[in-house]
Design an enzyme around this catalytic site. Sequence first.
Site, short mmCIF file in Angstrom:
data_model
loop_
_atom_site.label_atom_id
_atom_site.label_comp_id
_atom_site.label_asym_id
_atom_site.label_seq_id
_atom_site.Cartn_x
_atom_site.Cartn_y
_atom_site.Cartn_z
N TRP A 35 3.19 -13.03 14.89
CA TRP A 35 4.20 -12.07 14.40
C TRP A 35 4.21 -10.81 15.25
O TRP A 35 3.15 -10.31 15.62
CB TRP A 35 3.85 -11.69 12.97
CG TRP A 35 4.49 -10.43 12.47
CD1 TRP A 35 4.13 -9.16 12.78
CD2 TRP A 35 5.63 -10.33 11.60
NE1 TRP A 35 4.96 -8.26 12.15
CE2 TRP A 35 5.89 -8.95 11.42
CE3 TRP A 35 6.45 -11.26 10.96
CZ2 TRP A 35 6.93 -8.48 10.61
CZ3 TRP A 35 7.48 -10.79 10.16
CH2 TRP A 35 7.72 -9.43 9.98
N ASN A 37 6.29 -6.79 15.28
CA ASN A 37 7.38 -5.89 14.94
C ASN A 37 7.47 -4.76 15.97
O ASN A 37 7.56 -5.08 17.17
CB ASN A 37 7.40 -5.45 13.47
CG ASN A 37 6.13 -4.86 12.90
OD1 ASN A 37 5.19 -5.57 12.61
ND2 ASN A 37 6.09 -3.55 12.72
N ASP A 38 7.43 -3.53 15.60
CA ASP A 38 7.84 -2.43 16.48
C ASP A 38 7.27 -2.45 17.91
O ASP A 38 6.08 -2.71 18.11
CB ASP A 38 7.36 -1.08 15.93
CG ASP A 38 7.59 -0.91 14.47
OD1 ASP A 38 8.23 -1.76 13.87
OD2 ASP A 38 7.11 0.09 13.93
N GLN A 54 3.45 -4.02 17.58
CA GLN A 54 2.82 -4.33 16.31
C GLN A 54 2.67 -5.84 16.22
O GLN A 54 3.67 -6.58 16.44
CB GLN A 54 3.70 -3.81 15.16
CG GLN A 54 3.73 -2.30 15.07
CD GLN A 54 2.41 -1.77 14.53
OE1 GLN A 54 2.19 -1.77 13.34
NE2 GLN A 54 1.55 -1.30 15.41
N PHE A 97 -1.20 1.00 13.09
CA PHE A 97 0.25 1.05 13.03
C PHE A 97 0.82 1.63 14.33
O PHE A 97 0.09 1.96 15.26
CB PHE A 97 0.70 1.88 11.81
CG PHE A 97 0.73 1.09 10.52
CD1 PHE A 97 0.08 -0.11 10.37
CD2 PHE A 97 1.44 1.57 9.43
CE1 PHE A 97 0.12 -0.83 9.18
CE2 PHE A 97 1.50 0.87 8.23
CZ PHE A 97 0.84 -0.33 8.10
N ARG A 166 3.20 8.92 10.08
CA ARG A 166 2.89 7.86 11.05
C ARG A 166 3.81 7.85 12.28
O ARG A 166 4.75 8.58 12.37
CB ARG A 166 2.94 6.49 10.36
CG ARG A 166 4.24 6.11 9.71
CD ARG A 166 4.13 4.70 9.09
NE ARG A 166 5.31 4.35 8.34
CZ ARG A 166 5.50 4.63 7.05
NH1 ARG A 166 4.59 5.29 6.37
NH2 ARG A 166 6.62 4.26 6.44
N ASP A 167 3.45 6.92 13.18
CA ASP A 167 4.25 6.54 14.35
C ASP A 167 4.36 7.67 15.38
O ASP A 167 5.47 8.08 15.77
CB ASP A 167 5.65 6.06 13.92
CG ASP A 167 5.58 4.97 12.86
OD1 ASP A 167 4.52 4.31 12.78
OD2 ASP A 167 6.56 4.78 12.11
N GLU A 221 10.73 6.79 10.21
CA GLU A 221 9.68 6.14 10.99
C GLU A 221 10.04 6.17 12.48
O GLU A 221 11.20 6.33 12.85
CB GLU A 221 9.54 4.67 10.56
CG GLU A 221 9.35 4.49 9.06
CD GLU A 221 9.12 3.03 8.68
OE1 GLU A 221 8.15 2.77 7.97
OE2 GLU A 221 9.91 2.15 9.09
N TRP A 304 13.56 -5.22 8.59
CA TRP A 304 12.62 -5.57 7.51
C TRP A 304 13.28 -6.39 6.42
O TRP A 304 12.68 -7.32 5.88
CB TRP A 304 11.98 -4.31 6.92
CG TRP A 304 10.97 -3.73 7.85
CD1 TRP A 304 11.08 -2.57 8.56
CD2 TRP A 304 9.70 -4.31 8.21
NE1 TRP A 304 9.95 -2.40 9.34
CE2 TRP A 304 9.10 -3.44 9.14
CE3 TRP A 304 9.03 -5.47 7.84
CZ2 TRP A 304 7.84 -3.70 9.70
CZ3 TRP A 304 7.79 -5.73 8.40
CH2 TRP A 304 7.21 -4.85 9.31
C1 FRU Z 1 8.30 0.40 11.26
C2 FRU Z 1 6.93 0.42 10.65
C3 FRU Z 1 6.17 1.65 11.10
C4 FRU Z 1 4.75 1.23 10.97
C5 FRU Z 1 4.82 -0.22 11.36
C6 FRU Z 1 3.83 -1.10 10.65
O1 FRU Z 1 8.85 -0.86 11.41
O2 FRU Z 1 7.03 0.35 9.26
O3 FRU Z 1 6.49 2.82 10.38
O4 FRU Z 1 3.93 1.98 11.80
O5 FRU Z 1 6.13 -0.66 11.08
O6 FRU Z 1 3.77 -2.37 11.21
#
Ligand code: FRU
Length: 499
Positions: A35, A37-38, A54, A97, A166-167, A221, A304
Site C-alpha cells: 500500500w 499513500n502520500d 507513505q 506519517f 502533522r505533515d 493536511e 481516502w
Molecule cells: C494524508 C494523511 C496525512 C498523514 C498520512 C498518514 O493523506 O492523512 O495527513 O500524515 O496521510 O498516512
Amino acid sequence: MPSELLSKARRYEEQARREAESELPAFHLTGGSGWINDPNGFATYRGEVHLFFQYYPYDVCWGPMHWGHAKTKDFIHWDFLPAALAPDREYDKDGCFSGGAVEMPDGRHLLLYTGVRKDVKENGGIREVQTQCAAIGDGIDYEKISENPVLTAADLPEGGSEHDFRDPKIWMEDGIYYVIAGNRNKFGRGEVLLFASRDALHWQRLGTVLSCTEEGGPMWECPDLFVLDGKAVLLHSALEMRPSAPEFHPGNGTACHIGQLDRETWHFTEEALQTVDYGLDFYAPQTVLAPDGRRIMIAWMQNWDSSRFTPKNLHFFGQMTFPRELHIRYNRLCQWPVREIEDCRCNSVFLKDLPVTEEKSFPEIHGRVLDLFLHVRPGKGEQYRRFTVKLACGGGFYTEISCFPEQSIIKIDRTQSGFPHDIAHVREFPVTFRDSEISLRLLLDRYSFELFVNGGEQAASSTLYTPLTAEELLFSADGEVLLTAEKYDLIITESGDVP
Ligand code: FRU
C-alpha cells in the site's frame, strides 16, 4: 544500523516487488507492492530527485506507516531504494506519517516526518499525540536523531490540537530551515503554521500562514508553500470539506491558494482559490524545485473516500500521479505532464478534422498506455451540444469524458469502469470553450487516466480497474464536431532509450 522492524520491511519488499512487477502501471510510480499513500520528501539530493511515500509493505491496505523510497533522474524511470523509515521508536510507534526532506549544507539528507504515538488513558480511551521528528542519512540509510521529537504541542498556538499536528514540509533558504505543517486550531478548523530554525533542532514559530473558514474543514493536511511565476502558492489537502460548487465537493479535497506572503507577519493574502485537480482520485500533492528550475508536483492518485475499495487481484494499491510542471497563468494554477514523457513516445498517429457524430472508433487509436491529444471544434451546421470520448472500452466496460460547450463543463464518469462499490464515480467541472473549441490531453496508464484541458488550465485524474483487455476508444457527438487527434503509444524501456 536499521532496526529489526525496518530490516524486516526491507527484506519483505524485495521479494514482494518481484511478484508484483508484471502488474504495475507502465510509468506511474507505485510502492512496487503493498500500500502507498502520500508522496513525502519530494526533493533533490545530490543532483537526483528523491521521493518517499507513505507505505505499508505487507498488504494492500493502510497499516502502521513506514516510508518507502525511490529516486529518479527523469521523472519516468524510478529506482526503488530500501524502505527508509519504520515505526520503531516510542515517539513514532504508531506510524511515521507524512513529511519532507532537504539536503543539509554538509551534504547529509534530512527527513522531517510526523511521529504518531497512541497512549491508553486512565479511562481506557486513546490519546493520540503527533510530533515532528527528524532522521538524517546518506540517501539510503537514515538514523532518527536522539533529540526527537523536535516540534511538539508546546510549539503550537494556544488551543492547537496535539493530535492533529502533522505533515511538515521542509526547505532551506539563505541558510535557514523553514517548515510548514498542518494543525487543527482552537476553533476546530484547519490551519497552516510556519516555523524556522538554524539547525533543524530548535524551532521558532513564525506565524499562522492561513487558517480556514468553516467550509474548509477541521484539518488541513500536507501543506506546501512556494513562489511560482511571481506569486506565493499554498497547497493543502483538507478533510471533511463542505461542498462549494464548482470548485469543491464534500469530503477530502485539495486546494490551491494563490496570492502574496508577507515576509514580516508571515501571513498569506489570498487572491485566488481553486481546486488542484477536478477528478476523482487526487490527494496530498507535494512539489519539488527540480535542478533545472521547474516546479514539479506529484500527488497520491487516490482519495481516502474511494480507497476503501482495493482490487482483489493486484498486489499493489495506490499510485502517484504522473509528475506535472506547474505555472501560474491569470492567477490560476496550470499543470502539464513533465516534458520527459515525450522521449517515450512511439507509433504516432495524426488524424485531422475528422467529422464525428455517431459513436465510432478509429482503429489506429486504441490501448491503455497512451498520450492522446484531442482538439474538438464545431462541424458545419448547428452547434454541437456534446462531445464524448469513451476510453478503456470492452466487455461492457467504459469510462466517459464528455464536453458540453453550452454549459462550459466537462463531465467524467467511471460508473462502468469496473468498481464493484458505490463510491463517487462522476465529477463535473467548469472549463473554457473558445469559439466552442476545446483541447484535451489524456495520459492513459493501465489503471488510470489523467486529463489536461486547454493546455493545463484544468486537470482531472481518476483510477479505473477495468480489465486491461478493455482497450478500445470510442468517439461521439450530439451534433457534428471536427476532431483532430494526435496519438502516441508510450513505451518505457528500462534504459530510457527510445524504443
Ligand atoms: C494524508 C494523511 C496525512 C498523514 C498520512 C498518514 O493523506 O492523512 O495527513 O500524515 O496521510 O498516512
